[in-house]
Scaffold this motif. Structure first.
Motif, mmCIF file in Angstrom:
data_model
loop_
_atom_site.group_PDB
_atom_site.id
_atom_site.type_symbol
_atom_site.label_atom_id
_atom_site.label_comp_id
_atom_site.label_asym_id
_atom_site.label_seq_id
_atom_site.Cartn_x
_atom_site.Cartn_y
_atom_site.Cartn_z
ATOM 1 N N GLU A 4 0.935 -1.123 -0.001
ATOM 2 C CA GLU A 4 -0.122 0.040 0.012
ATOM 3 C C GLU A 4 0.891 1.227 0.054
ATOM 4 O O GLU A 4 0.554 2.052 -0.587
ATOM 5 N N GLN A 5 2.069 1.121 0.624
ATOM 6 C CA GLN A 5 2.914 2.443 0.970
ATOM 7 C C GLN A 5 3.587 2.638 -0.533
ATOM 8 O O GLN A 5 3.637 3.711 -1.026
ATOM 9 N N VAL A 6 3.950 1.603 -1.309
ATOM 10 C CA VAL A 6 4.526 1.603 -2.638
ATOM 11 C C VAL A 6 3.509 2.124 -3.396
ATOM 12 O O VAL A 6 3.695 3.244 -4.287
ATOM 13 N N PHE A 7 2.285 1.758 -3.497
ATOM 14 C CA PHE A 7 1.326 2.136 -4.459
ATOM 15 C C PHE A 7 0.843 3.697 -4.142
ATOM 16 O O PHE A 7 0.843 4.569 -5.083
ATOM 17 N N ARG A 8 0.566 4.038 -2.674
ATOM 18 C CA ARG A 8 0.536 5.560 -2.656
ATOM 19 C C ARG A 8 1.627 6.428 -3.060
ATOM 20 O O ARG A 8 1.478 7.448 -3.746
ATOM 21 N N ALA A 9 3.063 6.050 -2.787
ATOM 22 C CA ALA A 9 4.159 6.721 -3.389
ATOM 23 C C ALA A 9 4.047 6.851 -4.770
ATOM 24 O O ALA A 9 4.542 7.986 -5.427
ATOM 25 N N MET A 10 3.855 5.743 -5.620
ATOM 26 C CA MET A 10 3.703 5.908 -6.876
ATOM 27 C C MET A 10 2.620 7.028 -7.317
ATOM 28 O O MET A 10 2.933 7.756 -8.406
ATOM 29 N N CYS A 11 1.481 6.823 -6.855
ATOM 30 C CA CYS A 11 0.306 7.999 -6.945
ATOM 31 C C CYS A 11 0.824 9.092 -6.847
ATOM 32 O O CYS A 11 0.617 10.097 -7.695
ATOM 33 N N SER A 12 1.589 9.542 -5.557
ATOM 34 C CA SER A 12 2.049 11.021 -5.412
ATOM 35 C C SER A 12 3.219 11.382 -6.314
ATOM 36 O O SER A 12 3.411 12.372 -6.372
ATOM 37 N N GLU A 13 3.734 10.349 -7.002
ATOM 38 C CA GLU A 13 4.784 10.844 -7.943
ATOM 39 C C GLU A 13 4.286 11.142 -9.346
ATOM 40 O O GLU A 13 4.839 11.448 -9.956
ATOM 41 N N GLY A 14 2.883 10.932 -9.463
ATOM 42 C CA GLY A 14 2.333 11.654 -10.729
ATOM 43 C C GLY A 14 1.529 10.405 -11.495
ATOM 44 O O GLY A 14 0.699 10.730 -12.226
ATOM 45 N N LEU A 15 1.781 9.391 -11.207
ATOM 46 C CA LEU A 15 1.058 8.277 -11.917
ATOM 47 C C LEU A 15 -0.559 8.272 -11.222
ATOM 48 O O LEU A 15 -1.282 7.833 -12.050
ATOM 49 N N GLY A 16 -0.863 8.817 -10.329
ATOM 50 C CA GLY A 16 -2.224 8.880 -9.738
ATOM 51 C C GLY A 16 -2.951 9.902 -10.015
ATOM 52 O O GLY A 16 -4.135 10.307 -9.895
ATOM 53 N N TYR A 17 -2.191 11.153 -10.789
ATOM 54 C CA TYR A 17 -2.974 12.117 -11.357
ATOM 55 C C TYR A 17 -4.032 11.698 -12.196
ATOM 56 O O TYR A 17 -3.485 11.205 -13.474
ATOM 57 N N GLN A 18 -5.223 12.156 -12.160
ATOM 58 C CA GLN A 18 -6.276 11.697 -13.317
ATOM 59 C C GLN A 18 -7.224 13.129 -13.442
ATOM 60 O O GLN A 18 -8.181 13.176 -12.713
ATOM 61 N N PRO A 19 -6.872 14.123 -14.225
ATOM 62 C CA PRO A 19 -7.890 14.992 -14.369
ATOM 63 C C PRO A 19 -9.036 14.792 -14.956
ATOM 64 O O PRO A 19 -9.224 13.773 -16.002
ATOM 65 N N THR A 20 -10.194 15.064 -14.593
ATOM 66 C CA THR A 20 -11.514 14.779 -15.114
ATOM 67 C C THR A 20 -12.319 16.025 -15.660
ATOM 68 O O THR A 20 -13.315 15.755 -16.420
ATOM 69 N N ASP A 21 -11.997 17.088 -15.367
ATOM 70 C CA ASP A 21 -12.424 18.188 -15.743
ATOM 71 C C ASP A 21 -11.891 18.470 -17.185
ATOM 72 O O ASP A 21 -10.654 18.670 -17.603
ATOM 73 N N GLU A 22 -12.685 19.047 -18.226
ATOM 74 C CA GLU A 22 -12.196 19.096 -19.890
ATOM 75 C C GLU A 22 -11.402 20.347 -19.656
ATOM 76 O O GLU A 22 -10.478 20.318 -20.560
ATOM 77 N N ALA A 23 -11.671 21.457 -19.109
ATOM 78 C CA ALA A 23 -10.750 22.440 -18.966
ATOM 79 C C ALA A 23 -9.279 21.959 -18.921
ATOM 80 O O ALA A 23 -8.493 22.630 -19.055
ATOM 81 N N GLU A 24 -9.337 21.320 -17.660
ATOM 82 C CA GLU A 24 -7.747 20.777 -17.141
ATOM 83 C C GLU A 24 -7.159 20.115 -18.168
ATOM 84 O O GLU A 24 -6.010 20.252 -18.412
ATOM 85 N N ILE A 25 -7.982 19.196 -18.755
ATOM 86 C CA ILE A 25 -7.290 18.456 -19.978
ATOM 87 C C ILE A 25 -6.983 19.385 -20.963
ATOM 88 O O ILE A 25 -5.674 18.891 -21.535
ATOM 89 N N ASP A 26 -7.651 20.413 -21.313
ATOM 90 C CA ASP A 26 -7.215 21.273 -22.279
ATOM 91 C C ASP A 26 -5.894 22.078 -21.885
ATOM 92 O O ASP A 26 -5.202 22.173 -22.687
ATOM 93 N N ARG A 27 -5.785 22.429 -20.634
ATOM 94 C CA ARG A 27 -4.417 23.035 -20.217
ATOM 95 C C ARG A 27 -3.457 21.960 -20.130
ATOM 96 O O ARG A 27 -2.345 22.393 -20.662
ATOM 97 N N TRP A 28 -3.677 20.706 -19.995
ATOM 98 C CA TRP A 28 -2.454 19.691 -20.151
ATOM 99 C C TRP A 28 -2.142 19.748 -21.569
ATOM 100 O O TRP A 28 -0.972 19.646 -21.715
ATOM 101 N N ARG A 29 -3.139 19.561 -22.465
ATOM 102 C CA ARG A 29 -2.792 19.474 -23.876
ATOM 103 C C ARG A 29 -2.225 20.632 -24.304
ATOM 104 O O ARG A 29 -0.887 20.497 -25.077
ATOM 105 N N GLU A 30 -2.562 21.880 -23.831
ATOM 106 C CA GLU A 30 -1.736 23.078 -24.450
ATOM 107 C C GLU A 30 -0.273 23.118 -23.661
ATOM 108 O O GLU A 30 0.613 23.846 -24.592
ATOM 109 N N LYS A 31 -0.390 22.806 -22.522
ATOM 110 C CA LYS A 31 1.198 22.558 -21.934
ATOM 111 C C LYS A 31 2.076 21.706 -22.830
ATOM 112 O O LYS A 31 3.260 22.189 -22.964
#
Length: 185
Positions: A127-154
């Motif tokens: 569980e600790q390894v999973f949480r660490a991997m999520c906090s390293e960016g693998l767990g980031y999951q945008p759901t808002d279309e505007a946020e996905i658009d910002r990601w694309r533009e970046k």
């Protein structure tokens, strides 16, 4: 950090852990570390090589080894370095910088540690390894279309084509490590 309010030759050991990859002038930081380390002392740095990190990640269910776009990662890292001076691949370059700055007996270590989590997450360690991997960016999951658009533009700002950006976003959203990762190998 670039000009530490510390005496010359004061410390036996100086350590910079995950610092150089976040500064625009890592050589100056190393010079400052050298300045405050006594002659014969030990200077230690530990920084990542982001290209390598992404190339070595394996998630069986999403076949990361075959599907991650290393050229995209390299392009983004290059763009960040050119725009800001920050080099997310400084870890592999640090021994050369140390040698150039006059350090002797420069050594480098590469971690051969393989961190595995295999379902089920039935131990505190998994569980600790999973949480660490999520906090390293693998767990980031945008759901808002505007946020996905910002990601694309970046990504596009970093020189990635719209087509490649959309493909990478789709790949990462499909992987959904945060919600599905507990069952991933």
């Amino acid at each position: 950090m670039h000009h530490a309010p510390l005496r010359d030759a004061h410390f036996d050991v100086t350590i910079a852990h995950l610092v150089l990859m976040h500064v625009a002038d890592p050589e100056q930081v190393l010079r400052e570390m050298i300045r405050v380390t006594r002659p014969g002392g030990l200077l230690i740095t530990c920084d990542a090589n982001r290209n390598g990190h992404n190339a070595l990640l394996h998630i069986e269910e999403s076949d990361e080894q075959e599907n991650v776009d290393l050229e995209l990662i390299q392009s983004v890292n290059r763009s960040i370095r050119e725009d800001s001076g920050v080099d997310y691949n400084i870890g592999m370059k640090t021994p050369v910088l140390m040698n150039r700055l006059g350090l002797k007996n420069v050594q480098a270590r590469l971690s051969d540690l393989v961190v595995m989590i295999l379902p089920p997450l039935d131990t505190p360690e998994k569980e600790q390894v999973f949480r660490a991997m999520c906090s390293e960016g693998l767990g980031y999951q945008p759901t808002d279309e505007a946020e996905i658009d910002r990601w694309r533009e970046k990504l596009i700002e970093h020189g990635i084509s719209r087509e490649k950006a959309d493909r990478e976003i789709k790949r990462q959203l499909g992987r959904d490590f945060l919600h599905k990762g507990m069952n991933y190998h």
